[in-house]
Design a protein around this motif. Structure first.
Motif, PDB file in Angstrom:
ATOM      1  N   MET A   1      15.499  -5.888   2.712  1.00  0.00           N
ATOM      2  CA  MET A   1      15.296  -4.511   2.258  1.00  0.00           C
ATOM      3  C   MET A   1      13.650  -3.983   2.409  1.00  0.00           C
ATOM      4  N   LYS A   2      13.112  -4.543   1.533  1.00  0.00           N
ATOM      5  CA  LYS A   2      11.375  -4.521   1.407  1.00  0.00           C
ATOM      6  C   LYS A   2      10.818  -4.696   2.657  1.00  0.00           C
ATOM      7  N   ASN A   3      11.102  -5.729   3.513  1.00  0.00           N
ATOM      8  CA  ASN A   3      10.715  -6.266   4.619  1.00  0.00           C
ATOM      9  C   ASN A   3      10.867  -5.042   5.960  1.00  0.00           C
ATOM     10  N   SER A   4      12.209  -4.534   5.771  1.00  0.00           N
ATOM     11  CA  SER A   4      12.283  -3.580   6.689  1.00  0.00           C
ATOM     12  C   SER A   4      11.813  -2.297   6.654  1.00  0.00           C
ATOM     13  N   THR A   5      11.566  -1.817   5.255  1.00  0.00           N
ATOM     14  CA  THR A   5      10.869  -0.513   4.890  1.00  0.00           C
ATOM     15  C   THR A   5       9.299  -0.715   5.444  1.00  0.00           C
ATOM     16  N   LEU A   6       8.785  -1.985   5.340  1.00  0.00           N
ATOM     17  CA  LEU A   6       7.480  -2.185   5.706  1.00  0.00           C
ATOM     18  C   LEU A   6       7.391  -1.936   7.165  1.00  0.00           C
ATOM     19  N   ASN A   7       8.215  -2.727   7.808  1.00  0.00           N
ATOM     20  CA  ASN A   7       8.500  -2.771   9.288  1.00  0.00           C
ATOM     21  C   ASN A   7       8.492  -1.097   9.902  1.00  0.00           C
ATOM     22  N   ILE A  54      -0.703   4.986   5.739  1.00  0.00           N
ATOM     23  CA  ILE A  54       0.278   3.896   5.732  1.00  0.00           C
ATOM     24  C   ILE A  54      -0.404   2.748   5.477  1.00  0.00           C
ATOM     25  N   PHE A  55      -1.268   2.318   6.382  1.00  0.00           N
ATOM     26  CA  PHE A  55      -2.125   1.187   6.403  1.00  0.00           C
ATOM     27  C   PHE A  55      -2.737   1.014   4.914  1.00  0.00           C
ATOM     28  N   GLY A  56      -3.437   1.969   4.537  1.00  0.00           N
ATOM     29  CA  GLY A  56      -4.276   2.112   3.068  1.00  0.00           C
ATOM     30  C   GLY A  56      -3.445   2.023   1.975  1.00  0.00           C
ATOM     31  N   VAL A  57      -2.268   2.724   1.827  1.00  0.00           N
ATOM     32  CA  VAL A  57      -1.222   2.201   1.072  1.00  0.00           C
ATOM     33  C   VAL A  57      -0.772   1.061   0.730  1.00  0.00           C
ATOM     34  N   THR A  58      -0.423   0.555   1.951  1.00  0.00           N
ATOM     35  CA  THR A  58       0.114  -0.827   1.928  1.00  0.00           C
ATOM     36  C   THR A  58      -0.996  -2.000   1.554  1.00  0.00           C
ATOM     37  N   ILE A  59      -2.167  -1.660   1.904  1.00  0.00           N
ATOM     38  CA  ILE A  59      -3.064  -2.819   1.613  1.00  0.00           C
ATOM     39  C   ILE A  59      -3.264  -2.579  -0.149  1.00  0.00           C
ATOM     40  N   TYR A  60      -3.364  -1.542  -0.301  1.00  0.00           N
ATOM     41  CA  TYR A  60      -3.633  -1.007  -1.803  1.00  0.00           C
ATOM     42  C   TYR A  60      -2.581  -1.600  -2.601  1.00  0.00           C
ATOM     43  N   ILE A  61      -1.203  -1.544  -2.371  1.00  0.00           N
ATOM     44  CA  ILE A  61      -0.198  -2.115  -3.141  1.00  0.00           C
ATOM     45  C   ILE A  61      -0.284  -3.591  -3.139  1.00  0.00           C
ATOM     46  N   ARG A  62      -0.552  -4.005  -1.924  1.00  0.00           N
ATOM     47  CA  ARG A  62      -0.450  -5.656  -1.727  1.00  0.00           C
ATOM     48  C   ARG A  62      -1.613  -6.191  -2.816  1.00  0.00           C
ATOM     49  N   THR A  63      -2.774  -5.584  -2.645  1.00  0.00           N
ATOM     50  CA  THR A  63      -4.007  -5.789  -3.461  1.00  0.00           C
ATOM     51  C   THR A  63      -3.703  -6.055  -5.149  1.00  0.00           C
ATOM     52  N   LYS A  64      -2.900  -4.819  -5.513  1.00  0.00           N
ATOM     53  CA  LYS A  64      -2.609  -4.518  -6.855  1.00  0.00           C
ATOM     54  C   LYS A  64      -1.759  -5.712  -7.371  1.00  0.00           C
ATOM     55  N   TYR A  65      -0.691  -5.983  -6.344  1.00  0.00           N
ATOM     56  CA  TYR A  65       0.445  -6.835  -6.780  1.00  0.00           C
ATOM     57  C   TYR A  65      -0.255  -8.265  -6.926  1.00  0.00           C
ATOM     58  N   ALA A  66      -1.025  -8.624  -5.842  1.00  0.00           N
ATOM     59  CA  ALA A  66      -1.853  -9.743  -5.848  1.00  0.00           C
ATOM     60  C   ALA A  66      -2.644 -10.135  -7.349  1.00  0.00           C
ATOM     61  N   GLU A  67      -3.278  -8.980  -7.857  1.00  0.00           N
ATOM     62  CA  GLU A  67      -4.041  -9.005  -9.012  1.00  0.00           C
ATOM     63  C   GLU A  67      -3.137  -9.122 -10.026  1.00  0.00           C
ATOM     64  N   MET A  68      -2.003  -8.481 -10.170  1.00  0.00           N
ATOM     65  CA  MET A  68      -1.079  -8.467 -11.487  1.00  0.00           C
ATOM     66  C   MET A  68      -0.437  -9.935 -11.257  1.00  0.00           C
TER      67      MET A  68
END
Length: 88
Positions: A1-7, A54-68
């Motif tokens: 589900m998460k991957n399809s949403t990102l796609n 879209i690209f900025g939010v995706t990158i921000y979320i990935r960065t915050k997830y990696a930090e957490m």
């Protein structure tokens, strides 16, 4: 589900970039030649903003997830180290 949403998000962002670029090019080739109407520029700007968000939010979320994840991993390692020292 998460991957399809990102796609879907990436596909719509790319579509908006292509669509905005196509409108900007079309603005040059319709009469009066060489002039782009301000409404075309406005739509093109909105396409760029949408794709950038879209690209900025995706990158921000990935960065915050990696930090957490890194923080939690380090905390768990420290907790295990302290428990091992106490058990000795």
């Amino acid at each position: 589900m998460k991957n399809s949403t990102l796609n879907i998000q990436v596909a719509t962002a790319v579509f908006m970039l292509i669509g905005g670029f196509a409108l900007a090019v079309a603005g040059f080739i319709v009469p009066p030649l060489g002039q782009i109407h301000e409404s075309v520029l406005g739509i093109f700007a909105e396409c760029l903003i949408y794709a950038g968000s879209i690209f900025g939010v995706t990158i921000y979320i990935r960065t915050k997830y990696a930090e957490m994840k890194t923080y939690l991993d380090e905390s768990l390692k420290e907790e295990r180290r302290v428990k091992n020292e106490e058990s000795m």
